[in-house]
Scaffold this active site. Structure first.
Site, PDB file in Angstrom:
ATOM      1  N   ASP A   1      -1.094  10.483  -5.749  1.00  0.00           N
ATOM      2  CA  ASP A   1      -1.623  11.489  -6.659  1.00  0.00           C
ATOM      3  C   ASP A   1      -2.698  12.340  -6.015  1.00  0.00           C
ATOM      4  O   ASP A   1      -3.182  12.061  -4.923  1.00  0.00           O
ATOM      5  CB  ASP A   1      -2.236  10.811  -7.883  1.00  0.00           C
ATOM      6  CG  ASP A   1      -3.590  10.190  -7.575  1.00  0.00           C
ATOM      7  OD1 ASP A   1      -4.565  10.523  -8.267  1.00  0.00           O
ATOM      8  OD2 ASP A   1      -3.681   9.375  -6.633  1.00  0.00           O
TER       9      ASP A   1
ATOM     10  N   PHE B   1      -2.010  16.272   2.915  1.00  0.00           N
ATOM     11  CA  PHE B   1      -2.282  15.566   1.671  1.00  0.00           C
ATOM     12  C   PHE B   1      -0.961  15.463   0.917  1.00  0.00           C
ATOM     13  O   PHE B   1      -0.387  16.466   0.499  1.00  0.00           O
ATOM     14  CB  PHE B   1      -3.339  16.266   0.823  1.00  0.00           C
ATOM     15  CG  PHE B   1      -3.880  15.353  -0.246  1.00  0.00           C
ATOM     16  CD1 PHE B   1      -4.970  14.541  -0.003  1.00  0.00           C
ATOM     17  CD2 PHE B   1      -3.264  15.284  -1.490  1.00  0.00           C
ATOM     18  CE1 PHE B   1      -5.451  13.681  -0.976  1.00  0.00           C
ATOM     19  CE2 PHE B   1      -3.735  14.425  -2.472  1.00  0.00           C
ATOM     20  CZ  PHE B   1      -4.837  13.616  -2.215  1.00  0.00           C
TER      21      PHE B   1
ATOM     22  N   ASP C   1      -4.279   5.868   5.488  1.00  0.00           N
ATOM     23  CA  ASP C   1      -4.884   7.142   5.872  1.00  0.00           C
ATOM     24  C   ASP C   1      -6.103   6.843   6.738  1.00  0.00           C
ATOM     25  O   ASP C   1      -5.990   6.618   7.930  1.00  0.00           O
ATOM     26  CB  ASP C   1      -5.242   7.911   4.595  1.00  0.00           C
ATOM     27  CG  ASP C   1      -5.577   9.365   4.828  1.00  0.00           C
ATOM     28  OD1 ASP C   1      -5.970   9.721   5.953  1.00  0.00           O
ATOM     29  OD2 ASP C   1      -5.466  10.152   3.884  1.00  0.00           O
TER      30      ASP C   1
ATOM     31  N   ARG D   1       1.964  11.862  -9.653  1.00  0.00           N
ATOM     32  CA  ARG D   1       2.501  10.523  -9.401  1.00  0.00           C
ATOM     33  C   ARG D   1       3.980  10.412  -9.793  1.00  0.00           C
ATOM     34  O   ARG D   1       4.714   9.624  -9.215  1.00  0.00           O
ATOM     35  CB  ARG D   1       1.716   9.469 -10.193  1.00  0.00           C
ATOM     36  CG  ARG D   1       0.320   9.227  -9.699  1.00  0.00           C
ATOM     37  CD  ARG D   1      -0.267   7.998 -10.390  1.00  0.00           C
ATOM     38  NE  ARG D   1      -1.699   7.900 -10.252  1.00  0.00           N
ATOM     39  CZ  ARG D   1      -2.322   7.405  -9.194  1.00  0.00           C
ATOM     40  NH1 ARG D   1      -1.636   6.978  -8.171  1.00  0.00           N
ATOM     41  NH2 ARG D   1      -3.640   7.351  -9.159  1.00  0.00           N
TER      42      ARG D   1
ATOM     43  N   LYS E   1      -0.203   7.376   8.310  1.00  0.00           N
ATOM     44  CA  LYS E   1      -0.545   8.612   9.020  1.00  0.00           C
ATOM     45  C   LYS E   1      -0.917   8.382  10.481  1.00  0.00           C
ATOM     46  O   LYS E   1      -0.920   9.316  11.262  1.00  0.00           O
ATOM     47  CB  LYS E   1      -1.682   9.334   8.303  1.00  0.00           C
ATOM     48  CG  LYS E   1      -1.253   9.980   7.011  1.00  0.00           C
ATOM     49  CD  LYS E   1      -2.343  10.867   6.466  1.00  0.00           C
ATOM     50  CE  LYS E   1      -1.894  11.593   5.229  1.00  0.00           C
ATOM     51  NZ  LYS E   1      -2.957  12.470   4.716  1.00  0.00           N
TER      52      LYS E   1
ATOM     53  N   GLU F   1       0.849  -1.194   0.000  1.00  0.00           N
ATOM     54  CA  GLU F   1       0.000   0.000   0.000  1.00  0.00           C
ATOM     55  C   GLU F   1       0.883   1.242   0.000  1.00  0.00           C
ATOM     56  O   GLU F   1       1.948   1.242   0.632  1.00  0.00           O
ATOM     57  CB  GLU F   1      -0.889  -0.057   1.253  1.00  0.00           C
ATOM     58  CG  GLU F   1      -1.679   1.173   1.580  1.00  0.00           C
ATOM     59  CD  GLU F   1      -2.856   1.421   0.657  1.00  0.00           C
ATOM     60  OE1 GLU F   1      -2.603   1.694  -0.532  1.00  0.00           O
ATOM     61  OE2 GLU F   1      -4.000   1.377   1.111  1.00  0.00           O
ATOM     62  N   ASP F   2       0.445   2.278  -0.693  1.00  0.00           N
ATOM     63  CA  ASP F   2       1.219   3.512  -0.686  1.00  0.00           C
ATOM     64  C   ASP F   2       1.068   4.263   0.629  1.00  0.00           C
ATOM     65  O   ASP F   2       2.047   4.679   1.231  1.00  0.00           O
ATOM     66  CB  ASP F   2       0.869   4.415  -1.877  1.00  0.00           C
ATOM     67  CG  ASP F   2      -0.609   4.759  -1.978  1.00  0.00           C
ATOM     68  OD1 ASP F   2      -1.438   4.196  -1.218  1.00  0.00           O
ATOM     69  OD2 ASP F   2      -0.966   5.592  -2.826  1.00  0.00           O
TER      70      ASP F   2
END
Length: 187
Positions: free
Chosen positions: A171, A164, A115, A177, A143, A111-112
């Site tokens: 993105d 953000f 959140d 990206r 986070k 996972e990037d």
């Protein structure tokens, strides 16, 4: 215009970014260490499948798999909960379900960013139902703001600020990206 602003403008054509949060070299160093940790976590004969959560993880996943010095396979999941906004909608839509068999395999979801936790909670439950030998999560960024996160990542690159973030695959409405660093988006 200072050097950071010139770099932002060179990549984005605008001044949409606040500041660099993680540089390209910081990311590369951390990804190399994560790859070594993952390789050490499994016996050499373990059947390991990495599932990259697209689109955000594609850059991270590409770098990560080259740092995991052991046999493995890769497939993808495509899910969406953001649309064109900067906040999760809370509704996760699975757009592509992996074709790779999962029963008896050691699954790592890549996972990037963690959140809200909504995407992971929904996806991990479905994957766990497919009877893998183990299910772990590897997240570049966390986070640590998800109040109801059911599946905590085993490997985390960075504890991220509550901003953000874009770049290195992350993105905002499909922009940013391509940045080699992670930056905070000016909102």
């Amino acid at each position: 215009m200072n050097a950071a602003e010139r770099e932002f403008t060179a990549y984005t054509g605008s001044e949409a970014l606040e500041h660099i949060v993680y540089s390209a070299s910081e990311i590369a160093d951390r990804v190399a260490r994560m790859g070594a940790d993952i390789a050490a976590a499994y016996p050499r004969d373990a059947d390991v499948l990495l599932l990259g959560l697209l689109k955000g993880s594609f850059v991270f996943l590409g770098d990560l798999v080259r740092q995991i010095r052991r046999p493995l396979q890769v497939d993808f999941l495509v899910a969406s909960s953001y649309g064109k906004g900067t906040k999760s909608s809370g509704i996760v839509e699975l757009l592509y379900d992996p074709r790779a068999p999962m029963a008896g395999r050691h699954i790592i979801i890549v996972e990037d960013i963690v959140d809200s936790g909504t995407t992971l909670n929904q996806l991990c439950g479905g994957i766990a139902a497919r009877d893998p030998a183990s299910l772990e999560i590897c997240a570049l960024l966390h986070k640590r703001i998800a109040p109801d996160l059911e599946w905590e990542p085993r490997w985390v690159g960075f504890d991220a600020p509550n901003e953000f973030l874009v770049g290195y695959g992350l993105d905002q409405a499909e922009d940013f990206r391509h940045l080699p660093f992670i930056a905070s988006l000016r909102t």
